[in-house]
Design a protein around this motif. Structure first.
Motif, PDB file in Angstrom:
ATOM      1  N   ALA A 374       0.815  -1.218   0.000  1.00 15.12           N
ATOM      2  CA  ALA A 374       0.000   0.000   0.000  1.00 15.12           C
ATOM      3  C   ALA A 374       0.847   1.266   0.000  1.00 15.12           C
ATOM      4  O   ALA A 374       0.563   2.221  -0.719  1.00 15.12           O
ATOM      5  N   VAL A 375       1.910   1.287   0.818  1.00 12.27           N
ATOM      6  CA  VAL A 375       2.730   2.496   0.910  1.00 12.27           C
ATOM      7  C   VAL A 375       3.423   2.772  -0.414  1.00 12.27           C
ATOM      8  O   VAL A 375       3.352   3.882  -0.951  1.00 12.27           O
ATOM      9  N   ASN A 376       4.082   1.773  -0.991  1.00 15.04           N
ATOM     10  CA  ASN A 376       4.826   2.018  -2.225  1.00 15.04           C
ATOM     11  C   ASN A 376       3.920   2.208  -3.434  1.00 15.04           C
ATOM     12  O   ASN A 376       4.243   3.000  -4.322  1.00 15.04           O
ATOM     13  N   ASP A 377       2.800   1.515  -3.491  1.00 15.25           N
ATOM     14  CA  ASP A 377       1.885   1.725  -4.616  1.00 15.25           C
ATOM     15  C   ASP A 377       1.384   3.169  -4.649  1.00 15.25           C
ATOM     16  O   ASP A 377       1.199   3.752  -5.719  1.00 15.25           O
ATOM     17  N   ALA A 378       1.142   3.726  -3.463  1.00 10.69           N
ATOM     18  CA  ALA A 378       0.688   5.116  -3.399  1.00 10.69           C
ATOM     19  C   ALA A 378       1.842   6.084  -3.637  1.00 10.69           C
ATOM     20  O   ALA A 378       1.745   7.012  -4.457  1.00 10.69           O
ATOM     21  N   PHE A 412       0.112  -1.118   5.193  1.00 12.53           N
ATOM     22  CA  PHE A 412       0.933  -0.355   6.134  1.00 12.53           C
ATOM     23  C   PHE A 412       0.615   1.139   6.024  1.00 12.53           C
ATOM     24  O   PHE A 412      -0.094   1.577   5.122  1.00 12.53           O
ATOM     25  N   VAL A 413       1.178   1.914   6.945  1.00 14.36           N
ATOM     26  CA  VAL A 413       0.745   3.300   7.129  1.00 14.36           C
ATOM     27  C   VAL A 413       1.805   4.282   6.638  1.00 14.36           C
ATOM     28  O   VAL A 413       3.007   4.007   6.706  1.00 14.36           O
ATOM     29  N   ASP A 414       1.359   5.423   6.124  1.00 15.85           N
ATOM     30  CA  ASP A 414       2.215   6.584   5.905  1.00 15.85           C
ATOM     31  C   ASP A 414       1.373   7.833   6.150  1.00 15.85           C
ATOM     32  O   ASP A 414       0.143   7.746   6.288  1.00 15.85           O
ATOM     33  N   PRO A 415       1.985   9.007   6.257  1.00 16.03           N
ATOM     34  CA  PRO A 415       1.223  10.216   6.613  1.00 16.03           C
ATOM     35  C   PRO A 415       0.086  10.545   5.650  1.00 16.03           C
ATOM     36  O   PRO A 415      -0.965  11.031   6.078  1.00 16.03           O
ATOM     37  N   LEU A 447      -3.239  -2.254   9.024  1.00 16.95           N
ATOM     38  CA  LEU A 447      -2.384  -1.600  10.011  1.00 16.95           C
ATOM     39  C   LEU A 447      -2.394  -0.092   9.838  1.00 16.95           C
ATOM     40  O   LEU A 447      -2.161   0.650  10.803  1.00 16.95           O
ATOM     41  N   ALA A 448      -2.667   0.391   8.624  1.00 20.94           N
ATOM     42  CA  ALA A 448      -2.725   1.837   8.387  1.00 20.94           C
ATOM     43  C   ALA A 448      -3.844   2.479   9.193  1.00 20.94           C
ATOM     44  O   ALA A 448      -3.647   3.479   9.893  1.00 20.94           O
ATOM     45  N   GLN A 449      -5.031   1.908   9.121  1.00 15.83           N
ATOM     46  CA  GLN A 449      -6.156   2.452   9.870  1.00 15.83           C
ATOM     47  C   GLN A 449      -5.964   2.250  11.361  1.00 15.83           C
ATOM     48  O   GLN A 449      -6.278   3.131  12.170  1.00 15.83           O
ATOM     49  N   GLU A 450      -5.416   1.098  11.743  1.00 18.49           N
ATOM     50  CA  GLU A 450      -5.201   0.823  13.165  1.00 18.49           C
ATOM     51  C   GLU A 450      -4.242   1.841  13.782  1.00 18.49           C
ATOM     52  O   GLU A 450      -4.523   2.407  14.848  1.00 18.49           O
TER      53      GLU A 450
END
Length: 654
Positions: A374-378, A412-415, A447-450
């Protein structure tokens, strides 16, 4: 002691579930409304049960579990529902909190916290004989209790229904209770040492707060033999407990039914102890879908397991991955595991789909695959189409190689992702990955939302604790804790003798051009033309960063404007994987003698890093032979130092 809260059950539909609970444990469900709130009625293990849903749940999905007489003092429920609480109930009426009733409650708790993602810690509310239920369950599950509220509760069955003290008791109920507990006679029942008033040390140690209301005129369940005795015992053990004597309202049934003097006090007590910055339940952010039964069978019965981790730098780095490996080895101590670490920094789903064969499937049959992108695709700017084609390609290619493989998709999460959640919208990349997960019934761990909601809940901070999209050791621990809770829930049930490995369904693709047959072509097999060379062990030696598998390896290189190279391939997608460093140039390319198109190979990271990058040059093609031409232009990015094109692989989807 009449039951004032029977539910009407209509027989409409049969549902089954498989989160550690055998089939046919709940069925016959229908929905109504209660005081404008959605009210779900169903049978659970043959018993009437219900769940009332708030219109807007509070963060973490806090809830109250009612024991016996669910409509009594309902003003508390309606207020809590309006404040975002769920209200649950199961009818174990004539079991008097016996060990068999506690077993049902254990199953019901698992069901609610996994299926409805309710908070791990629950507020218990008991009335009258409901005290036997809430305390007997709480003492067995102290770590799962946020607080206990009880009014006019039975705390010692020798008082009621036995009637060995002030209370007259109930002879009929006493006989039922003895039979339910398996007591042979009154003497054996009187000698029982696990009434609510007993063994409270486990609750005191867990610091479970307690609030009771009583009527001092209660002749049915006299407080002297019940609440006051329990509260005193609890305080002597160092527990926090309060009792409030209600006297201002109307009292009925020999003082046993009374109006609560201050219902807001009760509501505030439950809210405070259910939402006071305790950790949110990680299970709220898990979707189990088809689960991991094949993996469990493979690990538990066949004693061998090959587990792969595919993703970017967050998978490449040490931390959560090591914790998951250690968990699996401890969970299945007799199993011989092989772990494949296939994380490469900067890689999203497109690289994952094309390098899957080389980095994962070539190692042998995979039993369990963890995938994150998720992080790298975005961050890499992949379009929605690319995100779906890449993720779907990974899933389909993996399951064509082994139809039994279980897959877990992690976000996974990013800002930027956090900003989307705080704006009330699902990040596009997670929405696209979830489309694939839903289509193939793949479990997900969000984990991003969590992380976002736990930060907003006040548990920790991004700046001081989590620190970066590459998590600190603390952040790695947050990730690992959530994943291990997911795995605990996935592996919670015992295997039945007739459970067997089952091939996963492979439905029609979401996108007919998904990268499900992606491969990498080694540049050593490409026919060279003038101005191009293959460096068998390329290294820039310029002091700039490099990445594994993109340094000291064969690289197809040209740095001269005007130089061209041709490639004939068969497939519907083609691209080049390059090392895009400080001297990366601009290329032109065309397919089948078509129109020339430009691609700038210089990226925002190129100044300091020869970053591996996958440039998809064409997709959605007819699956036939095509000719690709690439030439170096005399243009360059203003920040670039040259015209270099360094190709590690050509990738195609056959």
């Amino acid at each position: 002691m009449k039951n004032k809260g029977q539910f009407l059950v209509l027989f409409i539909a049969l549902f089954t579930f498989s989160v550690g609970i055998s089939q046919n444990k709940f069925d016959e469900t229908f929905k109504t409304t209660w005081k404008s709130f959605e009210h779900i009625n169903f049978k659970f293990e043959g018993k009437e049960a219900s769940l009332t849903l708030p219109k807007k749940p509070s963060p973490g999905n806090p809830w109250v579990w009612r024991a016996r007489f669910p409509d009594y003092h309902a003003e508390i429920d309606s207020t809590l529902l309006a404040k975002g609480f769920h209200i649950a109930y199961i009818n174990t009426n004539n079991q008097f909190g016996s060990p068999k009733a506690v077993t049902v409650w254990n199953d019901f708790y698992k069901y609610l916290t996994t299926t409805y993602k309710l908070q791990a810690k629950v507020a218990l509310h008991g009335h009258s004989r409901g005290g036997l239920f809430i305390y007997n369950w709480a003492k067995e599950n102290a770590e799962k209790v946020a607080c206990i509220y009880a009014d006019a509760v039975v705390c010692d069955f020798k008082s009621w229904p036995a009637g060995y003290g002030i209370s007259e008791g109930s002879k009929k109920d006493w006989e039922v209770l003895k039979a339910e507990y398996g007591f042979k006679n009154d003497e054996e029942a009187k000698a029982y040492k696990n009434n609510p008033i007993d063994n409270l040390d486990v609750l005191a140690k867990a610091r479970v707060p307690i609030l009771h209301t009583v009527s001092l005129k209660d002749g049915v369940v006299p407080p002297e033999e019940n609440s006051l005795k329990l509260i005193n015992n609890y305080i002597r053990l160092g527990g926090t407990a309060t009792v409030s004597a209600c006297s201002s309202g109307i009292q009925r049934s020999n003082g046993h039914h009374y109006e609560i003097d201050d219902p807001d006090m009760v509501v505030d007590f439950i809210i405070h102890h259910s939402t006071k910055n305790g950790p949110l339940n990680s299970s709220n952010y898990h979707q189990m879908r088809s689960g991991l039964q094949n993996s469990q069978i493979q690990f538990q019965r066949h004693k061998k397991g090959r587990v792969a981790f595919l993703g970017g730098s967050i998978t490449y780095n040490r931390g959560w991955r090591d914790s998951v490996c250690n968990y699996l080895k401890n969970k299945f101590p007799e199993t011989e595991f092989e772990f494949i670490a296939a994380g490469i920094p900067s890689m999203g789903t497109t690289p994952g789909a094309f390098r899957l064969e080389r980095d994962v499937l070539s190692k042998g049959k995979i039993d369990l695959l963890f995938e994150e992108a998720a992080v790298n695709d975005a961050t890499n700017g992949n379009t929605a189409t690319q995100q779906i084609r890449g993720m779907e390609g990974i899933v389909r290619h993996s399951r064509k190689a082994n139809p039994l493989v279980d897959i877990v998709m992690m976000h996974f999460v990013d800002p930027d992702i956090m900003q989307d959640y705080r704006a009330g919208k699902e990040p596009e990349v997670i929405k696209n990955h979830n489309k694939v997960a839903e289509h193939y019934s793949i479990p997900t761990i969000n984990l991003a939302q969590e992380v976002t909601e736990r930060i907003d809940h006040g548990e920790f901070t991004w700046k001081d604790d989590f620190k970066n999209l590459h998590p600190s050791p603390f952040g790695q621990g947050i990730y690992a804790h959530s994943m291990i809770q997911f795995l605990d829930n996935a592996f919670i049930g015992q295997l039945d003798n007739d459970d067997k490995l089952t091939a996963h369904n492979l439905p029609i693709p979401l996108d007919e051009f998904s990268y499900e047959n992606g491969i990498l072509l080694d540049v050593k097999d490409i026919k060279l033309k003038k101005g191009w060379k293959i460096d068998p062990s390329w290294n820039p030696h310029d002091g700039k960063g490099t990445r594994a598998n993109y340094v000291n390896v064969p690289m197809l290189i040209s740095e001269t404007p005007g130089r061209t190279i041709n490639l004939t391939f068969e497939g519907n997608t083609v691209g080049i994987a390059v090392a895009a460093g400080q001297d990366a140039g601009i290329i032109e390319y065309r397919l089948d003698k078509g129109v020339w198109q430009k691609q700038n190979l210089f990226l925002k990271w190129s100044k300091s890093l020869h970053i591996p990058w996958y440039f998809t040059l064409a997709s959605g093609l007819n699956n036939k032979k095509h000719q690709l031409e690439i030439r170096i232009t005399d243009e360059k990015d203003p920040q670039s130092l040259g015209h270099a094109c360094r190709i590690r692989y050509v990738y195609i989807n056959q």
